[in-house]
Design an enzyme around this catalytic site. Structure first.
Site, PDB file in Angstrom:
ATOM      1  N   ASP A  59     -15.700  -2.764   2.093  1.00 31.05           N
ATOM      2  CA  ASP A  59     -15.212  -2.072   3.280  1.00 31.05           C
ATOM      3  C   ASP A  59     -15.403  -0.574   3.060  1.00 31.05           C
ATOM      4  O   ASP A  59     -15.624  -0.138   1.933  1.00 31.05           O
ATOM      5  CB  ASP A  59     -13.700  -2.379   3.402  1.00 31.05           C
ATOM      6  CG  ASP A  59     -13.107  -1.915   4.696  1.00 31.05           C
ATOM      7  OD1 ASP A  59     -13.874  -1.563   5.603  1.00 31.05           O
ATOM      8  OD2 ASP A  59     -11.867  -1.898   4.789  1.00 31.05           O
ATOM      9  N   ASP A 110     -13.522   3.110   2.999  1.00 29.08           N
ATOM     10  CA  ASP A 110     -12.153   3.570   2.775  1.00 29.08           C
ATOM     11  C   ASP A 110     -11.619   4.200   4.075  1.00 29.08           C
ATOM     12  O   ASP A 110     -12.326   4.328   5.075  1.00 29.08           O
ATOM     13  CB  ASP A 110     -12.127   4.556   1.600  1.00 29.08           C
ATOM     14  CG  ASP A 110     -10.751   4.680   0.987  1.00 29.08           C
ATOM     15  OD1 ASP A 110     -10.052   3.658   0.844  1.00 29.08           O
ATOM     16  OD2 ASP A 110     -10.339   5.810   0.641  1.00 29.08           O
TER      17      ASP A 110
END
Ligand SMILES: [Zn+2]
Length: 295
Positions: free
Chosen positions: A208, A210
């Site tokens: 992912d 941040d």
């Protein structure tokens, strides 16, 4: 060079490598308490490996509580010379995309609640300018499959304590520092490996971006979490595939590092003042430099 490979990762990595339920399971005593779970000695594609799940079975140790020292000490006891680790991260850079793989070359250590050295009772200062082994990083980079995910070979990993993820202000700060990835496990693991004179490299698994990056328009938080969970499975499988391709190349690799002599100039304490008890407790780490007959 003589090579005995250790692998540290999630239970999921062990599943992807097919190590669980195979080979021999070990529980070793260490001066740093129990290791995270059974240590498995087995083979992956015919290459002998020593495997430990960093967080234990069922992820019972969070990143703060993982017994990093015991895990690496136990690997040292089993003769491990080279450690390949994986760890999930969140990306601080647009170009380091989820599902790609990253071989970080630098760390900024922001941890503050975990034991960070084997050497509380003796002054030992290892060099850590390059915290990851250049030999192992090269082997991993060369093992990238041309049709596989992109493998980035430079990145600065910001190791945070957790357990929460970064605030947006922290995420932007890490970017300003030159950080490329945020994770919770590279430290003290990389430092301890160096202190134990083991070669160590990390395959970072971005699941992912941040928190610097807003969610894509229209994506709910629930959809996002579900996507991250799916990414974790996919990127773990990619990390395992890279390690499988790297394993047979390790024995032929040409050393470009000095990890295996990291302690040669690092012990500052007057040898004569290091008690027998300390020598004995740390013998697997220090015996080359502190033979028992030195008074
Ligand atoms: Zn090395």
């Amino acid at each position: 060079m003589a090579v005995r490979v250790g692998i540290i990762g999630s239970h999921g990595l062990g599943l992807a490598l097919g190590v669980h339920g195979r080979g021999e399971s070990h529980t070793l005593e260490t001066p740093f308490g129990p290791h995270a779970g059974p240590i498995i000695t087995t083979e992956v594609d015919g290459v002998p490996v020593v495997y430990v799940s960093r967080h234990g079975r069922g992820h019972v140790f969070n990143a703060t509580r993982s017994p990093y020292r015991a895990n690496l000490f136990a690997m040292k006891l089993l003769g491990v010379t080279h450690v390949l680790a994986t760890g999930t991260v969140r990306s601080l850079r647009e170009h380091l995309q989820p599902l790609q793989l990253v071989l970080p070359d630098q760390v900024i250590d922001r941890t503050y609640r975990r034991p960070c050295t084997f050497y509380d009772d003796v002054a030992v200062h290892v060099e850590l300018a390059s915290p990851f082994c250049s030999t192992l990083r090269q082997v991993l980079a060369n093992a990238a499959h041309p049709n596989g995910p992109t493998v980035h070979t430079e990145a600065t990993y910001v190791c945070v304590e957790g357990p929460s993820l970064s605030t947006r202000a922290e995420s932007l700060l890490y970017q300003a520092w030159g950080g490329d990835l945020v994770g919770m496990t590279a430290m003290p693991e990389a430092r301890l490996a160096r202190e134990a004179e083991m070669h160590y490299a990390l395959v970072a698994l971005p699941t992912d971006y941040d928190s610097w990056r807003p969610l894509p328009a229209g994506q709910s938080h629930e959809d996002h979490l579900s996507q991250v969970s799916h990414h974790l499975q996919l990127v773990t499988a990619s990390g395992a595939a890279l390690i499988r391709r790297a394993l047979p190349r390790l024995a032929e690799s040409r050393p470009s590092c000095r990890c295996d002599s990291a302690l040669a100039m690092a012990i500052s304490t007057d040898r004569a003042r290091i008690p027998d008890e300390v020598r004995s407790r740390l013998r697997p780490l220090l015996s080359r430099y502190l033979p028992p007959n030195v008074a």
